[in-house]
Design a protein around this motif. Structure first.
Motif, PDB file in Angstrom:
ATOM      1  N   ILE A   5     104.523  49.579  61.728  1.00 25.21           N
ATOM      2  CA  ILE A   5     103.111  49.778  61.338  1.00 25.21           C
ATOM      3  C   ILE A   5     102.673  51.378  61.903  1.00 25.21           C
ATOM      4  O   ILE A   5     101.582  51.735  61.597  1.00 25.21           O
ATOM      5  CB  ILE A   5     101.948  48.829  61.752  1.00 25.21           C
ATOM      6  CG1 ILE A   5     101.876  48.865  63.450  1.00 25.21           C
ATOM      7  CG2 ILE A   5     102.419  47.391  61.324  1.00 25.21           C
ATOM      8  CD1 ILE A   5     100.697  47.960  64.052  1.00 25.21           C
ATOM      9  N   ASP A   6     103.547  51.938  62.740  1.00 26.00           N
ATOM     10  CA  ASP A   6     103.171  53.065  63.128  1.00 26.00           C
ATOM     11  C   ASP A   6     102.881  54.318  62.108  1.00 26.00           C
ATOM     12  O   ASP A   6     103.673  54.448  61.094  1.00 26.00           O
ATOM     13  CB  ASP A   6     104.289  53.593  63.963  1.00 26.00           C
ATOM     14  CG  ASP A   6     103.973  54.896  64.970  1.00 26.00           C
ATOM     15  OD1 ASP A   6     103.046  54.591  65.609  1.00 26.00           O
ATOM     16  OD2 ASP A   6     104.569  55.889  64.967  1.00 26.00           O
ATOM     17  N   GLY A   7     101.711  54.733  62.203  1.00 26.82           N
ATOM     18  CA  GLY A   7     101.092  55.591  61.033  1.00 26.82           C
ATOM     19  C   GLY A   7     100.466  55.158  59.877  1.00 26.82           C
ATOM     20  O   GLY A   7      99.907  55.700  58.983  1.00 26.82           O
ATOM     21  N   SER A   8     100.836  53.714  59.687  1.00 26.43           N
ATOM     22  CA  SER A   8     100.126  52.965  58.382  1.00 26.43           C
ATOM     23  C   SER A   8      98.765  52.478  58.811  1.00 26.43           C
ATOM     24  O   SER A   8      98.072  52.469  59.801  1.00 26.43           O
ATOM     25  CB  SER A   8     100.868  51.590  58.212  1.00 26.43           C
ATOM     26  OG  SER A   8     102.153  52.062  57.765  1.00 26.43           O
ATOM     27  N   TRP A   9      97.731  52.654  57.677  1.00 24.83           N
ATOM     28  CA  TRP A   9      96.510  52.104  57.823  1.00 24.83           C
ATOM     29  C   TRP A   9      96.442  50.591  57.801  1.00 24.83           C
ATOM     30  O   TRP A   9      96.907  49.907  57.101  1.00 24.83           O
ATOM     31  CB  TRP A   9      95.316  52.692  56.884  1.00 24.83           C
ATOM     32  CG  TRP A   9      95.177  53.996  57.191  1.00 24.83           C
ATOM     33  CD1 TRP A   9      95.858  55.077  56.705  1.00 24.83           C
ATOM     34  CD2 TRP A   9      94.024  54.526  58.037  1.00 24.83           C
ATOM     35  NE1 TRP A   9      95.021  56.444  56.946  1.00 24.83           N
ATOM     36  CE2 TRP A   9      94.225  55.927  58.053  1.00 24.83           C
ATOM     37  CE3 TRP A   9      93.183  54.041  58.737  1.00 24.83           C
ATOM     38  CZ2 TRP A   9      93.357  56.820  58.613  1.00 24.83           C
ATOM     39  CZ3 TRP A   9      92.336  54.892  59.554  1.00 24.83           C
ATOM     40  CH2 TRP A   9      92.249  56.090  59.512  1.00 24.83           C
ATOM     41  N   LEU A  10      95.978  49.623  58.796  1.00 23.30           N
ATOM     42  CA  LEU A  10      95.736  48.369  58.749  1.00 23.30           C
ATOM     43  C   LEU A  10      94.448  48.048  58.376  1.00 23.30           C
ATOM     44  O   LEU A  10      93.287  48.581  59.027  1.00 23.30           O
ATOM     45  CB  LEU A  10      96.021  47.776  60.052  1.00 23.30           C
ATOM     46  CG  LEU A  10      97.628  48.270  60.722  1.00 23.30           C
ATOM     47  CD1 LEU A  10      97.806  47.537  62.103  1.00 23.30           C
ATOM     48  CD2 LEU A  10      98.445  47.682  59.706  1.00 23.30           C
ATOM     49  N   VAL A  11      94.214  47.032  57.461  1.00 21.05           N
ATOM     50  CA  VAL A  11      92.925  46.625  57.140  1.00 21.05           C
ATOM     51  C   VAL A  11      92.239  45.591  58.141  1.00 21.05           C
ATOM     52  O   VAL A  11      92.940  44.703  58.305  1.00 21.05           O
ATOM     53  CB  VAL A  11      92.706  46.158  55.768  1.00 21.05           C
ATOM     54  CG1 VAL A  11      91.304  45.717  55.358  1.00 21.05           C
ATOM     55  CG2 VAL A  11      93.141  47.086  54.767  1.00 21.05           C
ATOM     56  N   ALA A  12      91.134  46.132  59.103  1.00 19.08           N
ATOM     57  CA  ALA A  12      90.646  45.103  59.954  1.00 19.08           C
ATOM     58  C   ALA A  12      89.334  44.370  59.416  1.00 19.08           C
ATOM     59  O   ALA A  12      88.848  43.521  60.147  1.00 19.08           O
ATOM     60  CB  ALA A  12      90.387  45.941  61.113  1.00 19.08           C
ATOM     61  N   GLY A  13      88.799  44.690  58.478  1.00 20.58           N
ATOM     62  CA  GLY A  13      87.649  44.297  57.895  1.00 20.58           C
ATOM     63  C   GLY A  13      87.199  44.982  56.614  1.00 20.58           C
ATOM     64  O   GLY A  13      88.150  45.759  56.047  1.00 20.58           O
ATOM     65  N   ASN A  14      86.304  44.317  55.842  1.00 21.65           N
ATOM     66  CA  ASN A  14      85.805  44.919  54.690  1.00 21.65           C
ATOM     67  C   ASN A  14      85.825  46.614  54.233  1.00 21.65           C
ATOM     68  O   ASN A  14      86.284  47.127  53.509  1.00 21.65           O
ATOM     69  CB  ASN A  14      84.743  44.442  53.922  1.00 21.65           C
ATOM     70  CG  ASN A  14      84.667  44.266  52.455  1.00 21.65           C
ATOM     71  OD1 ASN A  14      85.645  44.515  51.760  1.00 21.65           O
ATOM     72  ND2 ASN A  14      83.299  44.339  51.765  1.00 21.65           N
ATOM     73  N   TYR A  15      85.371  47.080  55.564  1.00 21.94           N
ATOM     74  CA  TYR A  15      84.902  48.517  55.460  1.00 21.94           C
ATOM     75  C   TYR A  15      85.792  49.211  56.665  1.00 21.94           C
ATOM     76  O   TYR A  15      85.666  50.437  56.674  1.00 21.94           O
ATOM     77  CB  TYR A  15      83.667  48.828  55.429  1.00 21.94           C
ATOM     78  CG  TYR A  15      82.731  48.450  54.478  1.00 21.94           C
ATOM     79  CD1 TYR A  15      82.827  48.938  53.177  1.00 21.94           C
ATOM     80  CD2 TYR A  15      82.046  46.962  54.282  1.00 21.94           C
ATOM     81  CE1 TYR A  15      82.078  48.354  51.974  1.00 21.94           C
ATOM     82  CE2 TYR A  15      81.550  46.421  53.334  1.00 21.94           C
ATOM     83  CZ  TYR A  15      81.533  47.137  52.198  1.00 21.94           C
ATOM     84  OH  TYR A  15      80.871  46.676  51.191  1.00 21.94           O
ATOM     85  N   LEU A  16      86.389  48.665  57.481  1.00 20.40           N
ATOM     86  CA  LEU A  16      87.193  48.928  58.458  1.00 20.40           C
ATOM     87  C   LEU A  16      88.478  49.012  58.359  1.00 20.40           C
ATOM     88  O   LEU A  16      89.277  48.191  58.287  1.00 20.40           O
ATOM     89  CB  LEU A  16      86.680  48.420  59.862  1.00 20.40           C
ATOM     90  CG  LEU A  16      87.285  48.581  61.365  1.00 20.40           C
ATOM     91  CD1 LEU A  16      87.002  50.041  61.479  1.00 20.40           C
ATOM     92  CD2 LEU A  16      86.896  47.503  62.291  1.00 20.40           C
ATOM     93  N   SER A  17      89.242  50.098  58.750  1.00 25.96           N
ATOM     94  CA  SER A  17      90.805  50.368  58.869  1.00 25.96           C
ATOM     95  C   SER A  17      91.006  51.223  60.149  1.00 25.96           C
ATOM     96  O   SER A  17      90.430  51.781  60.681  1.00 25.96           O
ATOM     97  CB  SER A  17      91.172  51.289  57.529  1.00 25.96           C
ATOM     98  OG  SER A  17      90.888  50.696  56.294  1.00 25.96           O
ATOM     99  N   LEU A  18      92.158  50.509  60.605  1.00 26.93           N
ATOM    100  CA  LEU A  18      92.641  51.162  61.986  1.00 26.93           C
ATOM    101  C   LEU A  18      94.171  51.937  61.641  1.00 26.93           C
ATOM    102  O   LEU A  18      94.619  51.191  60.787  1.00 26.93           O
ATOM    103  CB  LEU A  18      92.830  49.995  62.936  1.00 26.93           C
ATOM    104  CG  LEU A  18      91.717  49.179  63.357  1.00 26.93           C
ATOM    105  CD1 LEU A  18      91.958  47.958  63.889  1.00 26.93           C
ATOM    106  CD2 LEU A  18      90.799  49.978  63.806  1.00 26.93           C
ATOM    107  N   GLN A  19      94.436  52.817  62.260  1.00 25.23           N
ATOM    108  CA  GLN A  19      95.829  53.489  62.165  1.00 25.23           C
ATOM    109  C   GLN A  19      96.300  53.615  63.810  1.00 25.23           C
ATOM    110  O   GLN A  19      95.442  54.046  64.630  1.00 25.23           O
ATOM    111  CB  GLN A  19      95.630  54.811  61.768  1.00 25.23           C
ATOM    112  CG  GLN A  19      97.016  55.627  61.527  1.00 25.23           C
ATOM    113  CD  GLN A  19      96.933  56.513  60.702  1.00 25.23           C
ATOM    114  OE1 GLN A  19      96.534  57.706  61.220  1.00 25.23           O
ATOM    115  NE2 GLN A  19      97.547  56.865  59.721  1.00 25.23           N
ATOM    116  N   TYR A  20      97.568  53.090  64.100  1.00 22.73           N
ATOM    117  CA  TYR A  20      98.212  53.251  65.172  1.00 22.73           C
ATOM    118  C   TYR A  20      99.399  54.318  65.067  1.00 22.73           C
ATOM    119  O   TYR A  20      99.978  54.549  64.066  1.00 22.73           O
ATOM    120  CB  TYR A  20      98.809  51.864  65.803  1.00 22.73           C
ATOM    121  CG  TYR A  20      97.799  50.740  65.702  1.00 22.73           C
ATOM    122  CD1 TYR A  20      97.517  50.694  67.367  1.00 22.73           C
ATOM    123  CD2 TYR A  20      97.300  50.092  65.096  1.00 22.73           C
ATOM    124  CE1 TYR A  20      96.524  49.794  67.648  1.00 22.73           C
ATOM    125  CE2 TYR A  20      96.295  49.201  65.523  1.00 22.73           C
ATOM    126  CZ  TYR A  20      95.952  49.024  66.924  1.00 22.73           C
ATOM    127  OH  TYR A  20      95.215  48.029  67.052  1.00 22.73           O
TER     128      TYR A  20
END
Length: 103
Positions: A5-20
């Motif tokens: 997942i390194d560098g990929s955007w993860l969807v954490a909610g309807n409007y929230l994304s996280l990137q590691y």
């Protein structure tokens, strides 16, 4: 975290994304829904709940050291950068996306 997942955007909610990056949180994004059901009012409520202003004029008043480059305002802080994206260059433009980058 998994290396995949390194560098990929993860969807954490309807409007929230996280990137590691390198196994740590690097970016948070509040913006258009990843699920295709975008509700501008709902996103605006989330932005306000996080303590950020909705318009360019309000943003520049709250953060006078920020750099306005038209549709975007960049704010550089000690260990993070905040980019606010607006729907036009007008002072009355409404925020469409916030990206917080952690350094």
């Amino acid at each position: 975290m998994h290396k995949g997942i390194d560098g990929s955007w993860l969807v954490a909610g309807n409007y929230l994304s996280l990137q590691y990056s390198h196994d740590r949180l690097a970016k948070l994004r509040l913006g258009e829904s990843m699920f295709g059901q975008h509700n501008a009012k709902e996103l605006q409520q989330l932005v306000v709940a996080e303590g950020y202003p909705l318009t360019k004029a309000e943003f520049m008043t709250k953060y006078p050291d920020a750099f306005d480059s038209g549709h975007e305002i960049q704010l550089y802080l000690d260990n993070k950068t905040l980019v606010a994206v607006f729907n036009s260059e007008s002072d009355a433009a409404v925020i469409e996306e916030l990206v917080l980058t952690l350094h």
